[in-house]
Design a protein around this motif. Structure first.
Motif, PDB file in Angstrom:
ATOM      1  N   ASP A  32       0.853  -1.190   0.000  1.00 42.08           N
ATOM      2  CA  ASP A  32       0.000   0.000   0.000  1.00 42.08           C
ATOM      3  C   ASP A  32       0.885   1.235   0.000  1.00 42.08           C
ATOM      4  O   ASP A  32       1.962   1.227   0.603  1.00 42.08           O
ATOM      5  CB  ASP A  32      -0.874   0.078   1.264  1.00 42.08           C
ATOM      6  N   PHE A  33       0.416   2.274  -0.638  1.00 44.59           N
ATOM      7  CA  PHE A  33       1.021   3.597  -0.536  1.00 44.59           C
ATOM      8  C   PHE A  33      -0.025   4.528   0.051  1.00 44.59           C
ATOM      9  O   PHE A  33      -1.162   4.564  -0.430  1.00 44.59           O
ATOM     10  CB  PHE A  33       1.460   4.122  -1.912  1.00 44.59           C
ATOM     11  N   LEU A  34       0.343   5.240   1.097  1.00 41.97           N
ATOM     12  CA  LEU A  34      -0.524   6.252   1.683  1.00 41.97           C
ATOM     13  C   LEU A  34       0.067   7.609   1.344  1.00 41.97           C
ATOM     14  O   LEU A  34       1.273   7.812   1.480  1.00 41.97           O
ATOM     15  CB  LEU A  34      -0.600   6.076   3.202  1.00 41.97           C
ATOM     16  N   LEU A  35      -0.780   8.521   0.911  1.00 39.10           N
ATOM     17  CA  LEU A  35      -0.329   9.867   0.580  1.00 39.10           C
ATOM     18  C   LEU A  35      -0.863  10.839   1.616  1.00 39.10           C
ATOM     19  O   LEU A  35      -1.992  10.698   2.086  1.00 39.10           O
ATOM     20  CB  LEU A  35      -0.825  10.272  -0.807  1.00 39.10           C
ATOM     21  N   GLY A  36      -0.049  11.833   1.943  1.00 41.54           N
ATOM     22  CA  GLY A  36      -0.451  12.878   2.873  1.00 41.54           C
ATOM     23  C   GLY A  36      -0.336  14.226   2.205  1.00 41.54           C
ATOM     24  O   GLY A  36       0.541  14.446   1.372  1.00 41.54           O
ATOM     25  N   ALA A  37      -1.241  15.118   2.565  1.00 43.14           N
ATOM     26  CA  ALA A  37      -1.244  16.443   1.949  1.00 43.14           C
ATOM     27  C   ALA A  37      -1.244  17.524   3.016  1.00 43.14           C
ATOM     28  O   ALA A  37      -1.783  17.344   4.109  1.00 43.14           O
ATOM     29  CB  ALA A  37      -2.462  16.602   1.052  1.00 43.14           C
ATOM     30  N   VAL A  38      -0.634  18.625   2.673  1.00 43.75           N
ATOM     31  CA  VAL A  38      -0.672  19.838   3.466  1.00 43.75           C
ATOM     32  C   VAL A  38      -1.102  20.936   2.509  1.00 43.75           C
ATOM     33  O   VAL A  38      -0.568  21.047   1.404  1.00 43.75           O
ATOM     34  CB  VAL A  38       0.710  20.156   4.086  1.00 43.75           C
ATOM     35  N   CYS A  46       3.917   7.225   2.387  1.00 40.18           N
ATOM     36  CA  CYS A  46       4.269   6.125   3.275  1.00 40.18           C
ATOM     37  C   CYS A  46       4.044   4.834   2.489  1.00 40.18           C
ATOM     38  O   CYS A  46       2.972   4.640   1.910  1.00 40.18           O
ATOM     39  CB  CYS A  46       3.368   6.176   4.503  1.00 40.18           C
ATOM     40  N   GLN A  47       5.047   3.978   2.441  1.00 37.50           N
ATOM     41  CA  GLN A  47       4.938   2.698   1.745  1.00 37.50           C
ATOM     42  C   GLN A  47       4.841   1.581   2.770  1.00 37.50           C
ATOM     43  O   GLN A  47       5.677   1.493   3.681  1.00 37.50           O
ATOM     44  CB  GLN A  47       6.142   2.464   0.840  1.00 37.50           C
ATOM     45  N   LEU A  48       3.827   0.733   2.620  1.00 35.59           N
ATOM     46  CA  LEU A  48       3.602  -0.395   3.518  1.00 35.59           C
ATOM     47  C   LEU A  48       3.693  -1.697   2.737  1.00 35.59           C
ATOM     48  O   LEU A  48       3.203  -1.785   1.619  1.00 35.59           O
ATOM     49  CB  LEU A  48       2.215  -0.300   4.160  1.00 35.59           C
ATOM     50  N   ARG A  49       4.312  -2.706   3.358  1.00 35.63           N
ATOM     51  CA  ARG A  49       4.401  -4.041   2.763  1.00 35.63           C
ATOM     52  C   ARG A  49       3.895  -5.034   3.795  1.00 35.63           C
ATOM     53  O   ARG A  49       4.165  -4.899   4.990  1.00 35.63           O
ATOM     54  CB  ARG A  49       5.854  -4.378   2.403  1.00 35.63           C
ATOM     55  N   TYR A  50       3.164  -6.046   3.350  1.00 37.02           N
ATOM     56  CA  TYR A  50       2.560  -7.029   4.242  1.00 37.02           C
ATOM     57  C   TYR A  50       3.123  -8.420   3.976  1.00 37.02           C
ATOM     58  O   TYR A  50       3.401  -8.769   2.833  1.00 37.02           O
ATOM     59  CB  TYR A  50       1.036  -7.057   4.042  1.00 37.02           C
ATOM     60  N   ARG A  51       3.260  -9.190   5.062  1.00 35.13           N
ATOM     61  CA  ARG A  51       3.730 -10.565   4.949  1.00 35.13           C
ATOM     62  C   ARG A  51       3.187 -11.360   6.137  1.00 35.13           C
ATOM     63  O   ARG A  51       2.874 -10.800   7.187  1.00 35.13           O
ATOM     64  CB  ARG A  51       5.251 -10.635   4.920  1.00 35.13           C
ATOM     65  N   TYR A  52       3.078 -12.658   5.962  1.00 31.12           N
ATOM     66  CA  TYR A  52       2.576 -13.529   7.022  1.00 31.12           C
ATOM     67  C   TYR A  52       3.669 -13.776   8.055  1.00 31.12           C
ATOM     68  O   TYR A  52       4.823 -14.022   7.714  1.00 31.12           O
ATOM     69  CB  TYR A  52       2.114 -14.857   6.425  1.00 31.12           C
ATOM     70  N   SER A  53       3.297 -13.725   9.339  1.00 34.10           N
ATOM     71  CA  SER A  53       4.217 -14.017  10.434  1.00 34.10           C
ATOM     72  C   SER A  53       3.858 -15.354  11.067  1.00 34.10           C
ATOM     73  O   SER A  53       2.765 -15.501  11.627  1.00 34.10           O
ATOM     74  CB  SER A  53       4.143 -12.925  11.497  1.00 34.10           C
ATOM     75  N   LEU A  54       4.762 -16.275  10.979  1.00 36.31           N
ATOM     76  CA  LEU A  54       4.568 -17.575  11.619  1.00 36.31           C
ATOM     77  C   LEU A  54       4.421 -17.428  13.128  1.00 36.31           C
ATOM     78  O   LEU A  54       3.618 -18.098  13.761  1.00 36.31           O
ATOM     79  CB  LEU A  54       5.758 -18.490  11.285  1.00 36.31           C
ATOM     80  N   TRP A  55       5.166 -16.501  13.725  1.00 38.46           N
ATOM     81  CA  TRP A  55       5.189 -16.342  15.172  1.00 38.46           C
ATOM     82  C   TRP A  55       3.903 -15.749  15.721  1.00 38.46           C
ATOM     83  O   TRP A  55       3.576 -15.934  16.889  1.00 38.46           O
ATOM     84  CB  TRP A  55       6.383 -15.474  15.586  1.00 38.46           C
ATOM     85  N   GLU A  64       7.901   0.451   5.113  1.00 44.56           N
ATOM     86  CA  GLU A  64       9.164   0.395   4.383  1.00 44.56           C
ATOM     87  C   GLU A  64       9.761   1.776   4.148  1.00 44.56           C
ATOM     88  O   GLU A  64      10.964   1.952   4.217  1.00 44.56           O
ATOM     89  CB  GLU A  64       8.978  -0.334   3.056  1.00 44.56           C
ATOM     90  N   ASP A  65       8.915   2.747   3.829  1.00 44.25           N
ATOM     91  CA  ASP A  65       9.400   4.099   3.568  1.00 44.25           C
ATOM     92  C   ASP A  65       8.392   5.115   4.076  1.00 44.25           C
ATOM     93  O   ASP A  65       7.181   4.921   3.939  1.00 44.25           O
ATOM     94  CB  ASP A  65       9.608   4.337   2.065  1.00 44.25           C
ATOM     95  N   LEU A  66       8.914   6.189   4.647  1.00 51.31           N
ATOM     96  CA  LEU A  66       8.097   7.332   5.041  1.00 51.31           C
ATOM     97  C   LEU A  66       8.880   8.570   4.667  1.00 51.31           C
ATOM     98  O   LEU A  66      10.050   8.707   5.034  1.00 51.31           O
ATOM     99  CB  LEU A  66       7.837   7.322   6.557  1.00 51.31           C
ATOM    100  N   TYR A  67       8.238   9.457   3.917  1.00 52.16           N
ATOM    101  CA  TYR A  67       8.923  10.673   3.486  1.00 52.16           C
ATOM    102  C   TYR A  67       7.945  11.835   3.520  1.00 52.16           C
ATOM    103  O   TYR A  67       6.813  11.728   3.046  1.00 52.16           O
ATOM    104  CB  TYR A  67       9.481  10.520   2.068  1.00 52.16           C
ATOM    105  N   VAL A  68       8.391  12.945   4.090  1.00 51.31           N
ATOM    106  CA  VAL A  68       7.643  14.201   4.088  1.00 51.31           C
ATOM    107  C   VAL A  68       8.569  15.265   3.496  1.00 51.31           C
ATOM    108  O   VAL A  68       9.723  15.397   3.912  1.00 51.31           O
ATOM    109  CB  VAL A  68       7.188  14.590   5.510  1.00 51.31           C
ATOM    110  N   GLU A  69       8.053  16.000   2.527  1.00 49.56           N
ATOM    111  CA  GLU A  69       8.843  17.048   1.887  1.00 49.56           C
ATOM    112  C   GLU A  69       9.274  18.087   2.912  1.00 49.56           C
ATOM    113  O   GLU A  69       8.551  18.371   3.881  1.00 49.56           O
ATOM    114  CB  GLU A  69       8.035  17.719   0.779  1.00 49.56           C
ATOM    115  N   ASP A  70      10.443  18.665   2.694  1.00 46.81           N
ATOM    116  CA  ASP A  70      10.998  19.644   3.630  1.00 46.81           C
ATOM    117  C   ASP A  70      10.005  20.743   3.986  1.00 46.81           C
ATOM    118  O   ASP A  70       9.866  21.106   5.152  1.00 46.81           O
ATOM    119  CB  ASP A  70      12.276  20.272   3.061  1.00 46.81           C
ATOM    120  N   ALA A  71       9.305  21.290   3.008  1.00 46.19           N
ATOM    121  CA  ALA A  71       8.385  22.407   3.240  1.00 46.19           C
ATOM    122  C   ALA A  71       7.207  22.026   4.130  1.00 46.19           C
ATOM    123  O   ALA A  71       6.576  22.891   4.734  1.00 46.19           O
ATOM    124  CB  ALA A  71       7.872  22.944   1.908  1.00 46.19           C
ATOM    125  N   ALA A  72       6.904  20.734   4.231  1.00 47.28           N
ATOM    126  CA  ALA A  72       5.769  20.275   5.027  1.00 47.28           C
ATOM    127  C   ALA A  72       6.165  19.748   6.402  1.00 47.28           C
ATOM    128  O   ALA A  72       5.301  19.380   7.195  1.00 47.28           O
ATOM    129  CB  ALA A  72       5.013  19.188   4.262  1.00 47.28           C
TER     130      ALA A  72
END
Length: 135
Positions: A32-38, A46-55, A64-72
């Protein structure tokens, strides 16, 4: 995402390769990619990745990734994206939200700690700090 790559002062992968990778991830049901706006425009991702956990006998979510532009920055967008990521992970039945963050990225470390993530360091190279939030 290319802006995030550039923020780290990297020029690889090149723009075309990066764009193809994003297309591939957008087609993946476990991403999934989530977008944020100002104000009027997109200012964070924000990039999300899903996987099964045996535990946990349930899916895990990797922020996996989160980025906010400098101005925001400094306006709470990063925190809102992380909260939205946790909400999305819960919707998908995940029991953990995990991430790794570079130790040199003090603002990101502070954000994740403020939002309740616990951390542990893998001492392979001493550079990445792994963090998790139990959902």
């Amino acid at each position: 995402m290319i802006a995030f790559r550039n923020w780290w002062r990297r020029d690889w992968p090149d723009d075309d390769t990066f764009a193809l990778g994003i297309e591939r991830l957008l087609a993946d049901e476990n991403t999934d990619f989530l977008l944020g706006a100002v104000d009027e425009g997109a200012a964070g991702v924000c990039q999300l990745r899903y996987r099964y956990s045996l535990w946990w006998d349930a899916p895990d979510c990797l922020l996996e990734d989160l980025y906010v532009e400098d101005a925001a920055r400094g306006r709470g967008l990063g925190a809102e994206l992380v909260r939205a990521a946790a909400g999305r992970a819960r919707e998908r039945g995940c029991r953990r939200l995990e991430l790794d963050v570079n130790d040199a990225n003090a603002p990101a470390l502070a954000l994740y700690e403020r939002l309740g993530f616990s951390s542990y360091v893998e001492e392979l190279d001493g550079h990445n700090r792994f963090m998790r939030l139990h959902l």
